[in-house]
Design a protein around this motif. Structure first.
Motif: not given
Length: 248
Positions: A200-209, A126-134
């Motif tokens: 954590y970095y995936q979240l930052l990349s989509i604007g979650v701070e 799931g992480t490799a598919q960026s499920i959190t950012a998606k």
């Protein structure tokens, strides 16, 4: 910051960042998911206590069929089955949701302006598919969420110290973030990955701070949480649970 509370005198883990959202990460004591026959009475007792704590009936406590996919579903009032789903979005007050973990990364998301919650199951696939950012992107596109209003609590999961991966997994994970240097380490020709930090970095990349990152490693802290790797494929799981305070 993460801290312990108790339900029915049994430990649960919570995040101060989610103070406006009823939530819990269960522990070994408060387990509500297992395929082990000897846990039947314990599971029933704990689930009843959890439902009382969240003021929900057991029929309204929803769990999807997790398959390490990148599929995201919205919980509906008249729907109770969510096959092949590894992220659930909750907008209704009438239900609570939970997902189960034993080394994979649990992420609770909460938009405190729109009163929308979600739980993400992020193993390496799931992480490799960026499920959190998606999942965050779904909140943005479907509900108009502003990522600056989203709080994220990354719960207990296997940490870099104990999570050895192959080169193929490393490459798949590296593609999801721009800065992966401190997400991997090599030791004695072995590669170790930090799934919590990658998410954590995936979240930052989509604007979650606003992100709370749990320090507990499920393998190192096996007295508190379950570890699929350390316990040779255990069917016991700890869970992430949320319920909204009111309707959106």
């Amino acid at each position: 910051m993460f801290y312990f509370e108790k339900i029915n005198n049994k430990k649960i883990l919570k995040s101060t960042l989610l103070k406006e959202l009823p939530h819990a990460f269960t522990t070994r004591e408060s387990v509500i998911k297992s395929a082990e026959p000897f846990t039947t009475n314990l599971i029933a007792e704990n689930k009843a206590a959890i439902c009382k704590y969240f003021n929900i009936s057991q029929s309204e406590l929803i769990c999807p069929e997790q398959t390490h996919s990148c599929n995201i579903s919205l919980v509906l009032d008249d729907k109770y089955s969510y096959p092949q789903t590894d992220a659930l979005i909750l907008t209704t007050y009438s239900k609570a949701i939970y997902l189960n973990f034993a080394d994979c990364t649990p992420i609770i998301l909460f938009d405190n302006k729109l009163n929308i919650g979600a739980i993400v199951h992020a193993g390496w696939r799931g992480t490799a598919q960026s499920i959190t950012a998606k999942t965050v992107n779904t909140l943005i596109q479907s509900f108009g969420s502003n990522p600056k209003n989203i709080c994220a609590a990354i719960g207990p999961a296997i940490d870099q110290c104990c999570y050895q991966v192959g080169k193929d997994v490393q490459k798949a994970l590296e593609k999801t973030i721009s800065n992966s240097k401190n997400c991997f380490k090599e030791q004695n020709t072995k590669i170790y990955a930090n799934l919590k930090k990658i998410n954590y970095y995936q979240l930052l990349s989509i604007g979650v701070e606003k992100i709370d990152l749990c320090n507990y490693c499920t393998s190192c802290s096996n007295e508190l949480f379950f570890s699929y790797r350390k316990e040779n494929g255990t069917t016991n799981r700890h869970s992430a649970i949320i319920k909204l305070n009111k309707e959106r």
